[in-house]
Design a protein around this motif. Structure first.
Motif: not given
Length: 441
Positions: A3, A45, A47, A50-52
């Protein structure tokens, strides 16, 4: 899949914590209008579409004097430069460009990392845009106006953030070699463990610099199998205040754990388990990694027939949420039980990827329910219909029930224990997802 890491840098009171919380979608940071209150929270974390990505806060500036603020901001910037893929440099439209901003901007510009200049507290674009333009003077590109408190401009900011993600890094071919992260506090012997492993096997394939992570990947072949060891050691930083060092090493630990299948948490046998060890173990547990606790420097401990049990008890007590973790007493210096470490890594890798047939799982569940009746509330009893495994790394199970509210944590733990009794799953956490299904007449 690794990531990307996004780091937040900026002076006290420019709204870093508010921005951090809004992007993380959670009130993780303590936000008060007093400089220097942000303390423990370090990463979250996130989001976006569609990106993490992992958002890190480079943290603690204590505003005693202008000189101290500047030196600590430089320290923050250094941490961000060493660990991040994208840096968010947060400024305050109401205070305008100050000297410390200009000096840190200069440092960030030279880093050659993507830096986004975030101008915060722009509660009205109409009113504040002329002031935003002033920030062009910092020479690090176009200022992005946002208001973290009013949640304005965040979409535009995130669009810019994800433009800088290396899609190759995110779509890299699945490397199926087991990845083992050696983590722990500074000076517990992480490097010595890697060196011992490398020295004994003498088949180091190559040394690859660990991308932008400032960790080094070492490829090792043992018994015909390839492994990648991620070493988070080597904090080559002098005269740093303890808290910064600790924060820095934890940020690095997060990035290493993120990439690993198995995490070896190294504890100093002489010092015993500490709060920071527990923090590091928590990070690995949250991410569902395989966990081995390696108690190093065991040769330096005076022992009698009860020493090992006392140490084990203490570790189990502090890491009570990790009853599945394997504990091994080693000495990188003498090589004691280093071979056993490899054996254990293999066992944990196998358990992380173990699949159990649905029929067998349902037999275990039926038997468990017969032995201990599910809980009930206000006359309604919990019914467990079906269980199936849906994923590995970590092994993940879905249980279908009549009412999610009745599926208490303790009953889930009871089912977990029954599955562990049958299959072991040593060294790996198990994840349970509870789904509701309407009763069929």
């Amino acid at each position: 899949m690794s990531k990307p890491i996004v780091a937040v840098v900026g002076r006290p009171n420019v709204g870093k914590s508010t921005l951090f919380n809004v992007l993380a979608g959670d009130d993780i940071a303590i936000v008060k209008d007093t400089p220097g209150v942000t303390r423990d929270r370090i990463y979250a974390e996130c989001t976006w579409l569609d990106y993490k990505f992992t958002l890190i806060d480079t943290g603690g500036i204590e505003p005693d004097s202008k000189d101290v603020i500047l030196s600590q901001m430089r320290e923050q910037a250094e941490i961000a430069i060493q660990t991040a893929d994208v840096i968010l440099f947060v400024t305050d439209v109401r205070q305008g460009v100050v000297d410390a901003d200009a000096k840190v901007a200069d440092m960030l510009r030279r880093s050659r990392k993507p830096v986004l200049l975030v101008v915060n507290k722009v509660d009205s674009f109409q009113k504040f845009m002329p002031d935003v333009y002033e920030f062009y003077n910092l020479g690090i590109g176009e200022p992005i106006p946002v208001s973290a408190a009013s949640r304005l401009g965040l979409g535009d900011l995130l669009e810019e953030v994800v433009k800088h993600f290396d899609t190759r890094m995110m779509e890299e071919e699945e490397d199926d070699r087991p990845k083992i992260a050696i983590v722990g506090k500074p000076n517990v012997g992480k490097s010595s463990i890697i060196n011992k492993i490398v020295g004994e096997n003498r088949v180091i394939v190559s040394d690859i610099a660990g991308t932008t992570r400032d960790a080094v990947d070492t490829e090792i072949v043992k018994n015909g199998r390839e492994y990648v060891f991620i070493d988070t050691a080597g904090l080559r930083r002098k005269n740093k205040i303890k808290e910064e060092l600790e924060r820095y090493s934890i940020i690095r630990t997060v990035t290493a754990v993120e990439r690993a299948d198995v995490v070896v948490i190294v504890i100093d046998a002489v010092e015993g388990i500490t709060e920071q060890d527990a923090k590091i173990a928590g990070i690995a547990h949250e991410r569902g990694k395989g966990i081995i606790i390696a108690v190093n420097k065991w040769d330096a401990v005076e022992k009698n027939d009860k020493t090992i049990y006392r140490h084990q008890e203490k570790i189990r007590e502090i890491l009570s949420y990790l009853p599945y973790a394997e504990i091994l007493f080693i000495s990188a210096k003498t090589g004691q039980r280093m071979n056993k470490l490899f054996e254990m890594i293999d066992v944990v890798i196998e358990n992380q990827s173990m699949r159990v047939a649905t029929g067998v799982l349902n037999e275990i569940m039926t038997e468990a329910v017969a032995l201990q009746q599910p809980p009930s509330d206000k006359g309604k009893r919990l019914k467990l219909y079906y269980i199936t495994q849906v994923a590995v790394k970590p092994p993940t199970f879905v249980i279908f029930v009549n009412d999610k509210e009745l599926m208490h944590f303790s009953y889930t733990r009871y089912i977990e224990n029954k599955i562990r009794e049958a299959f072991g799953f040593k060294g790996t956490s198990l994840k349970f997802i509870i789904r509701e299904r309407k009763e069929t007449k």
